[in-house]
Scaffold this active site. Structure first.
Site, PDB file in Angstrom:
ATOM      1  N   LYS A  10      -6.005 -10.907 -19.095  1.00  0.00           N
ATOM      2  CA  LYS A  10      -6.363 -11.311 -20.459  1.00  0.00           C
ATOM      3  C   LYS A  10      -6.190 -12.820 -20.698  1.00  0.00           C
ATOM      4  O   LYS A  10      -7.055 -13.461 -21.285  1.00  0.00           O
ATOM      5  CB  LYS A  10      -5.491 -10.532 -21.452  1.00  0.00           C
ATOM      6  CG  LYS A  10      -5.952 -10.622 -22.868  1.00  0.00           C
ATOM      7  CD  LYS A  10      -7.061  -9.635 -23.092  1.00  0.00           C
ATOM      8  CE  LYS A  10      -7.508  -9.509 -24.492  1.00  0.00           C
ATOM      9  NZ  LYS A  10      -8.473  -8.398 -24.622  1.00  0.00           N
ATOM     10  N   ASP A  14     -13.108 -10.133 -25.027  1.00  0.00           N
ATOM     11  CA  ASP A  14     -13.661  -9.873 -23.702  1.00  0.00           C
ATOM     12  C   ASP A  14     -15.193  -9.872 -23.706  1.00  0.00           C
ATOM     13  O   ASP A  14     -15.821 -10.532 -22.878  1.00  0.00           O
ATOM     14  CB  ASP A  14     -13.154  -8.532 -23.140  1.00  0.00           C
ATOM     15  CG  ASP A  14     -11.638  -8.469 -23.101  1.00  0.00           C
ATOM     16  OD1 ASP A  14     -11.007  -9.544 -23.136  1.00  0.00           O
ATOM     17  OD2 ASP A  14     -11.082  -7.359 -23.040  1.00  0.00           O
ATOM     18  N   GLY A  25       0.856  -1.186   0.000  1.00  0.00           N
ATOM     19  CA  GLY A  25       0.000   0.000   0.000  1.00  0.00           C
ATOM     20  C   GLY A  25       0.887   1.229   0.000  1.00  0.00           C
ATOM     21  O   GLY A  25       2.077   1.129   0.311  1.00  0.00           O
ATOM     22  N   CYS A  85       5.421  -5.975   1.656  1.00  0.00           N
ATOM     23  CA  CYS A  85       5.753  -4.547   1.593  1.00  0.00           C
ATOM     24  C   CYS A  85       5.042  -3.766   2.704  1.00  0.00           C
ATOM     25  O   CYS A  85       5.323  -3.981   3.864  1.00  0.00           O
ATOM     26  CB  CYS A  85       5.450  -3.998   0.201  1.00  0.00           C
ATOM     27  SG  CYS A  85       6.300  -2.427  -0.086  1.00  0.00           S
ATOM     28  N   TYR A  86       4.090  -2.906   2.373  1.00  0.00           N
ATOM     29  CA  TYR A  86       3.375  -2.200   3.450  1.00  0.00           C
ATOM     30  C   TYR A  86       2.765  -3.222   4.412  1.00  0.00           C
ATOM     31  O   TYR A  86       2.761  -3.027   5.634  1.00  0.00           O
ATOM     32  CB  TYR A  86       2.273  -1.304   2.869  1.00  0.00           C
ATOM     33  CG  TYR A  86       1.418  -0.662   3.941  1.00  0.00           C
ATOM     34  CD1 TYR A  86       1.847   0.484   4.609  1.00  0.00           C
ATOM     35  CD2 TYR A  86       0.183  -1.211   4.310  1.00  0.00           C
ATOM     36  CE1 TYR A  86       1.074   1.061   5.617  1.00  0.00           C
ATOM     37  CE2 TYR A  86      -0.588  -0.639   5.307  1.00  0.00           C
ATOM     38  CZ  TYR A  86      -0.144   0.490   5.961  1.00  0.00           C
ATOM     39  OH  TYR A  86      -0.901   1.059   6.954  1.00  0.00           O
ATOM     40  N   HIS A 130       8.427  -7.683  -3.245  1.00  0.00           N
ATOM     41  CA  HIS A 130       7.178  -8.147  -3.871  1.00  0.00           C
ATOM     42  C   HIS A 130       7.375  -9.515  -4.528  1.00  0.00           C
ATOM     43  O   HIS A 130       7.857  -9.581  -5.656  1.00  0.00           O
ATOM     44  CB  HIS A 130       6.717  -7.132  -4.912  1.00  0.00           C
ATOM     45  CG  HIS A 130       6.210  -5.866  -4.306  1.00  0.00           C
ATOM     46  ND1 HIS A 130       4.904  -5.698  -3.935  1.00  0.00           N
ATOM     47  CD2 HIS A 130       6.844  -4.729  -3.963  1.00  0.00           C
ATOM     48  CE1 HIS A 130       4.744  -4.506  -3.394  1.00  0.00           C
ATOM     49  NE2 HIS A 130       5.916  -3.890  -3.401  1.00  0.00           N
ATOM     50  N   GLU A 177       5.209 -11.295  -5.851  1.00  0.00           N
ATOM     51  CA  GLU A 177       4.231 -11.501  -6.924  1.00  0.00           C
ATOM     52  C   GLU A 177       4.700 -10.985  -8.273  1.00  0.00           C
ATOM     53  O   GLU A 177       4.122 -11.335  -9.300  1.00  0.00           O
ATOM     54  CB  GLU A 177       2.889 -10.849  -6.544  1.00  0.00           C
ATOM     55  CG  GLU A 177       2.850  -9.327  -6.520  1.00  0.00           C
ATOM     56  CD  GLU A 177       3.389  -8.701  -5.239  1.00  0.00           C
ATOM     57  OE1 GLU A 177       4.118  -9.366  -4.496  1.00  0.00           O
ATOM     58  OE2 GLU A 177       3.095  -7.511  -5.001  1.00  0.00           O
TER      59      GLU A 177
END
Ligand code: XMP
Length: 520
Positions: free
Chosen positions: A376, A236, A64, A91-92, A178, A180
């Site tokens: 996607k 989509d 964050g 992180c945060y 991070h 991710e």
């Protein structure tokens, strides 16, 4: 992702507790990639009691933008740390865990780290299978100065004394970097360790579950409601349409506005697919004349776009009015659309933009966006599972204003017809060479330029067609695709031979930036 999954207590799931970080969806996606279902909740919308009751196998605190010492920063009930549920702070989220448990967080200008950073780790469960030294992605100024009592430091960097910490007994882990993002080389392994070793997940979630659960959810929520969807022919809106059709059947009406600016055979392909293969209520509005008359004599790109956008809304509005009361307007918004538009409420702005302001002109009670949390490639996977033809699922992006932005200058039916043929030939040659996934987008442009040529004994004076192919991850930046000369040669030769009125073919070798992908 959806509430149905919340109520399915049998399914193992992870809670991504959102503190406003830019990567929160990416975290959920990384968890799903390991076949564990993840759902995201804002930190202020779920209590510790609710987390316990919902039976989450683990909780991930996201990053964050705040500092834990700011009064207005997002904080959370420290009871979560003693709830017996594993927590991973990122992180945060890591700093928050430290602060909640009584450690200290500091800030210093010279302590900030951004980008790829070497991290040295001690032996621990989270880093199992990760080399002692590895590259991780950092983006922080604050850092954990003193870990709370009961925690030990399990990784550090040159600047950061506590790049990761844990309280193994309480199954609490925190990382300053991070895991991710792909720049963290062993991020996937770390998340795997958290999910499977620390949380004890077994990883039996499949995209099929998403499909079935989403259908079940909308079957209940939209029972007896009239749903309207604007079908563009892109992946989509196609996936959203088929998913919702499975849920509400004939209560879904799709409106496909054919503005006469589509590629060769595209309108018929869309109509055939949805009307015949999926037996949907489809209204195809053949509005080519309406659009072309408005575009007559217009050469300025922005003006063309504006006319098309506005006319699209008018056509859609006319059709919607004929249908009577609409309860829900469905849209194929996907997660990257949401990110581009910023967070929270602003997502709606992009949704408007996506379908050209439709929510303003259709009287409806709710917006339904079944793909809102997917990336996607996840949307494509859902599409494949729903039986949508390969050609549609893997369709390259096509701009809303269509060929209008690929005919440079004034648009006429003749020019559109010529461009359609040239474009179809180029696409065939790229496909024939098996390069459809090497180039993420490829098309022909009818430049306004005429030039001299020679055919047989006669001189010619015809159009110049430009071919464009780009390779890109996100279309924000792009490289021109190094297509083999043979492919370019075949395309050029066929276009000049098979499309009357073309005397020259050129290949666009400009990246983005400085050029955009489209010419207008
Ligand atoms: P540019 O030309 O901006 O294109 O580099 C980036 C990507 O966006 C597509 N594009 C559009 N898509 N409406 C759309 O739905 C538009 O007005 C539009 N303009 C560009 C373009 O095809 C490329 O994939």
């Amino acid at each position: 992702m959806n509430n149905t999954i919340m109520s399915n207590t049998m399914q193992e799931k992870i809670l991504v507790l959102d503190f406003g970080g830019q990567y929160n969806q990416l975290i959920a996606r990384r968890v799903r990639e390991q076949h564990v279902y993840a759902e995201i909740k804002p930190y202020n919308k779920i209590s510790v009691a609710q987390i316990k009751e919902a039976g989450y196998k683990g909780v991930i605190f996201t990053g964050g933008p705040n500092s834990v010492y700011d009064e207005n920063s997002p904080h959370y009930d420290p009871a979560i740390l003693d709830a017996g549920i594993p927590v991973l702070g990122i992180c945060y989220g890591a700093q928050l865990m430290a602060w909640m448990a009584g450690g200290t967080v500091s800030s210093a200008d010279n302590s900030s780290e951004y980008g790829k950073t070497q991290v040295t780790a001690a032996e621990n469960t989270l880093f199992a299978g990760v080399p002692r030294e590895s590259i991780c992605w950092m983006s922080h100024t604050d850092f954990i100065q003193t870990p709370p009592v009961g925690f030990r430091v399990i990784a550090h960097t040159d600047k950061c004394p506590c790049a990761a910490m844990c309280d193994e007994g309480r199954r609490l882990y925190a990382v300053q970097f991070h895991p991710e993002v792909t720049h963290t080389v062993y991020g996937r392994q770390m998340l795997h360790n958290f999910l499977f070793v620390v949380c004890g997940c077994c990883g039996d979630w499949k995209m099929e579950d998403f499909v079935e659960q989403t259908i079940a959810k909308y079957r209940t929520e939209l029972a007896d409601k009239k749903v309207l969807l604007a079908l563009s022919g892109g992946v989509d809106s196609a996936v959203a349409a088929v998913l919702l059709h499975r849920a509400v059947g004939s209560n879904l009406t799709c409106v496909f506005v054919d503005h006469g600016l589509l590629r060769k055979d595209e309108g018929d392909f869309v109509e055939r697919t949805f009307r015949e293969k999926f037996a949907m209520n489809l209204i195809r509005v053949n509005a080519a004349e309406r659009f072309l008359s408005k575009l007559a004599g217009v050469t300025e790109p922005e003006k063309k776009r504006k006319i098309i956008g506005e006319e699209f809304i008018r056509v859609f509005e006319d059709e919607a009015k004929k249908l009577g009361k609409i309860n829900a307007l469905a849209q194929g918004t996907i997660y990257p659309d949401v990110i581009e538009s910023g967070k929270g409420d602003s997502a709606v702005i992009k949704s408007h933009h996506n379908v050209g302001g439709l929510p303003d002109v259709v009287d409806f009670d709710e917006i339904v966006e079944p793909l809102r949390e997917l990336f996607k490639d996840e949307v494509r996977e859902v599409g494949t599972r729903l039986g949508i033809p390969h050609d549609l699922v893997w369709r390259q992006p096509f701009p809303g204003p269509g060929l209008a932005v690929r005919v440079i200058g004034e648009i006429t039916e003749d020019k559109l017809a010529l461009l359609r043929e040239a474009d179809a030939i180029f696409c065939e040659e790229v496909a024939q060479a098996g390069l459809e996934k090497v180039a993420n987008q490829y098309f022909a442009v009818l430049t306004g330029l005429k030039s001299v040529g020679v055919m047989g004994d006669a001189g010619t004076y015809g159009y110049t067609i430009a071919l464009r192919a780009v390779t890109t991850d996100d279309f924000m930046t792009a490289e021109w695709t190094r297509l083999p000369y043979e492919v370019l040669e075949r395309a050029s030769s066929r276009i000049t031979n098979e499309v009357p009125g073309v005397s020259r073919v050129v290949y666009d070798i400009t990246g983005k930036p400085p050029a955009t992908v489209e010419w207008e």
